[in-house]
Design an enzyme around this catalytic site. Sequence first.
Site, PDB file in Angstrom:
ATOM      1  N   HIS A   1       0.815  -1.212   0.000  1.00 30.55           N
ATOM      2  CA  HIS A   1       0.000   0.000   0.000  1.00 30.55           C
ATOM      3  C   HIS A   1       0.851   1.266   0.000  1.00 30.55           C
ATOM      4  CE1 HIS A   1      -3.167  -2.921   0.759  1.00 30.55           C
ATOM      5  NE2 HIS A   1      -3.865  -2.092   0.028  1.00 30.55           N
TER       6      HIS A   1
ATOM      7  N   ARG B   1     -10.995   3.460  -1.818  1.00 30.21           N
ATOM      8  CA  ARG B   1     -10.525   2.635  -0.693  1.00 30.21           C
ATOM      9  C   ARG B   1     -10.899   3.340   0.609  1.00 30.21           C
ATOM     10  NH1 ARG B   1      -5.945   1.620  -4.402  1.00 30.21           N
ATOM     11  NH2 ARG B   1      -5.507  -0.594  -4.447  1.00 30.21           N
TER      12      ARG B   1
ATOM     13  N   ARG C   1     -15.779   1.129  -1.728  1.00 33.87           N
ATOM     14  CA  ARG C   1     -15.489  -0.170  -1.135  1.00 33.87           C
ATOM     15  C   ARG C   1     -15.616  -0.074   0.372  1.00 33.87           C
ATOM     16  NH1 ARG C   1      -9.780  -2.958  -2.120  1.00 33.87           N
ATOM     17  NH2 ARG C   1      -9.084  -1.422  -0.606  1.00 33.87           N
TER      18      ARG C   1
ATOM     19  N   GLU D   1     -10.619 -11.332  -5.279  1.00 35.69           N
ATOM     20  CA  GLU D   1      -9.201 -11.233  -4.882  1.00 35.69           C
ATOM     21  C   GLU D   1      -8.754 -12.433  -4.055  1.00 35.69           C
ATOM     22  OE1 GLU D   1      -8.600  -7.536  -2.791  1.00 35.69           O
ATOM     23  OE2 GLU D   1     -10.470  -7.716  -1.676  1.00 35.69           O
TER      24      GLU D   1
ATOM     25  N   ASN E   1      -3.958  -7.246  -7.033  1.00 28.00           N
ATOM     26  CA  ASN E   1      -2.880  -7.155  -6.037  1.00 28.00           C
ATOM     27  C   ASN E   1      -2.971  -8.310  -5.046  1.00 28.00           C
ATOM     28  OD1 ASN E   1      -2.568  -4.736  -7.312  1.00 28.00           O
ATOM     29  ND2 ASN E   1      -3.514  -3.533  -5.683  1.00 28.00           N
ATOM     30  N   ASP E   2      -4.169  -8.501  -4.512  1.00 28.67           N
ATOM     31  CA  ASP E   2      -4.336  -9.594  -3.552  1.00 28.67           C
ATOM     32  C   ASP E   2      -4.480 -10.938  -4.247  1.00 28.67           C
ATOM     33  OD1 ASP E   2      -4.149  -8.630  -0.880  1.00 28.67           O
ATOM     34  OD2 ASP E   2      -5.915  -7.407  -1.303  1.00 28.67           O
TER      35      ASP E   2
ATOM     36  N   ARG F   1       2.592  -9.495  -0.577  1.00 27.86           N
ATOM     37  CA  ARG F   1       2.788  -8.361  -1.485  1.00 27.86           C
ATOM     38  C   ARG F   1       3.666  -7.267  -0.901  1.00 27.86           C
ATOM     39  NH1 ARG F   1      -3.385  -5.943  -1.563  1.00 27.86           N
ATOM     40  NH2 ARG F   1      -2.469  -3.985  -2.241  1.00 27.86           N
TER      41      ARG F   1
ATOM     42  N   CYS G   1      -9.300  -3.605 -10.790  1.00 27.29           N
ATOM     43  CA  CYS G   1      -8.930  -2.381 -10.076  1.00 27.29           C
ATOM     44  C   CYS G   1      -7.595  -2.529  -9.343  1.00 27.29           C
ATOM     45  CB  CYS G   1     -10.033  -1.948  -9.109  1.00 27.29           C
ATOM     46  SG  CYS G   1     -10.286  -3.120  -7.768  1.00 27.29           S
TER      47      CYS G   1
HETATM   48  C1  PEP Z   1      -6.354  -5.416  -4.873  1.00 26.93           C
HETATM   49  O1  PEP Z   1      -6.191  -6.247  -3.993  1.00 26.93           O
HETATM   50  O2  PEP Z   1      -5.971  -5.584  -6.047  1.00 26.93           O
HETATM   51  C2  PEP Z   1      -7.022  -4.131  -4.585  1.00 26.93           C
HETATM   52  C3  PEP Z   1      -7.373  -3.322  -5.553  1.00 26.93           C
HETATM   53  O3  PEP Z   1      -7.246  -3.805  -3.294  1.00 26.93           O
HETATM   54  P1  PEP Z   1      -6.097  -3.334  -2.269  1.00 26.93           P
HETATM   55  O4  PEP Z   1      -4.873  -3.050  -3.086  1.00 26.93           O
HETATM   56  O5  PEP Z   1      -6.605  -2.140  -1.555  1.00 26.93           O
HETATM   57  O6  PEP Z   1      -5.937  -4.530  -1.394  1.00 26.93           O
HETATM   58 MG    MG Z   2      -7.178  -6.097  -2.105  1.00 23.03          MG
END
Ligand code: PEP
Ligand code: MG
Length: 571
Positions: free
Chosen positions: A194, A301, A337, A435, A458-459, A469, A506
């Site tokens: 993040h 977010r 979200r 995710e 990402n997740d 990550r 996303c």
């Molecule tokens: C993701 O996991 O790809 C996502 C968009 O949410 P975050 O990065 O906030 O976990």
């Molecule tokens: Mg995520």
Amino acid sequence: MRGKGVARGYAIGRAVVMGAAALEVAHYRIAPDDVESECRRLRDALTRAQADLHHLANNLPEDAPRELGAMLNVHRLLLGDPLLADEAQALIRDRHYNAEWALTAQGQLLGEQFDAMEDEYLRERGGDVRQVIERALHVLSGTPALLPEETVCSGGGGEPLVVIAHDISPADMLRLRGARFSAFATDLGGPTSHTAIVARSMGVPAVVAMGNVRDIVRDGDMIIVDGASGTVLINPSETMLAQYRGLQRVYADERAELELLRDEPSITLDGISVKLEANIELPEEAPAALAAGAQAIGLFRSEFLFMGRAELPGEEEQYQAYASVVRVMAGRPVTIRTLDIGADKTLDDEVTVATNPALGQRAIRYCLARPEMFATQLRAILRASAHGPVRLLIPMIAHMHEVEATFAAVASARRELDARGQAYALHIPVGAMVEIPAMAIAIEPFVQVLDFLSIGTNDLIQYVLAIDRGDHDVASLYDPLHPAVLRLLAHTINAGERAGKPVAVCGEMAGDPRYTRLLLGLGLSEFSMHSQQLLDVKREVRRAHSNALRAKVANVLNRALPVDLARLEQA
Ligand code: PEP
Ligand code: MG
């Protein structure tokens, strides 16, 4: 030094080396005329802190241990030591640091010198130095200086500043956002941590996973950050500086050229219209999203409203925040979200004891375990829908019963608003983040009951490949092109297409122009990313032939090796 480049661009500036405490204090450059008064502010604070310690030592209770008085006197002497006071004042005079910054910078240097000592007793004095600095900072906070009009930043009058830190938590990034530094380099972190995401949203180059940049760089060193290649140069030669200034100019020209695409439609060569949407962390980012031409907020977010503060935002505050974004977007959908707290995004007063927070009580799991908090947020989101189109997005769904529990919570929030006579839109699409691999694999029943899906790559990648990550040691194994990842993306996008439900991506993959053609080839037509990245992706969309890409990508999906992106270039 090399790390992982996570936000493109070039920065050339002076290092601000930060420890945890340093992140808490204001960093800015003072005007030359204010040097003497700032030095006085510093001296006064040190004298006040010394006087406090003197008073404490003279008024110890009868039963206080004898060592305590001695220790207080040692601290008092440290505060008066020229190595601290004179050197910190030199930083104010020579570099125009504000008093807090000068004190933390010099304190850090002294602390490190003590840490390196052989003798254990002397080594422990490093801790004393840090304590006296904290004390003096505390005094300074009682006499806050006026922030100058122009806080130092990339575009400001002084030299740009580059933040060097071991790690920066998402909450600290929020604090730094206002200070507008020109680049970041950290020891820890991965490309989709993040911290990296927030750096990208600030539009400044960033390099993470550097290992030990904080130990090597000294405060005030000249630094070049190349956010594309992940290179950080420390005290470069004049030749190097000239070379990078040239690259900086070329990059700025490229950005200016991209601006020409702002009002052009986002459409492929074969006429497929592609929705480009924005990810935001805070309501203040919505105007930039609109200005960049985002057709919607694809991901708000909301957890960033809850972080870096002592008290959680109540319903009214949340409602105002969500409604402000809805108003700014003027009729374009806003996808809010629900709270995705947990893993690397923690609330200020929460100490997690989970052995693996990424697999623990995060996001929807966290909310369903706290029905009151969840209900408050749902009411605030519903109320915001009275001002324009709102979509509700649920993170980290793995089980159908979590979807059902969410529907029930939304229905109950509606009833509460009905009882109060407060307005909300009759139809609010409810979607889920895809995710967790389990959901992507068994997507069919979910796509039936939900109104839309948004793939959080990402997740998804983190959980499919078992790669944390945020862990720099495994950052090189984080591979969006792994066949398993691509098959899950294809499976989810196809399921949405068959059911006639929109599917977006996303995660950071959507904002990386290297992957645009691949995602188009997988059939994606809705991309959500930070507004900084929107025009790069639009350029790729406008150069691509969607149907040709679909045929090519279908052919490579069953390969064992990661897809070769170069092979998609011709389509
Ligand atoms: C993701 O996991 O790809 C996502 C968009 O949410 P975050 O990065 O906030 O976990
Ligand atoms: Mg995520």
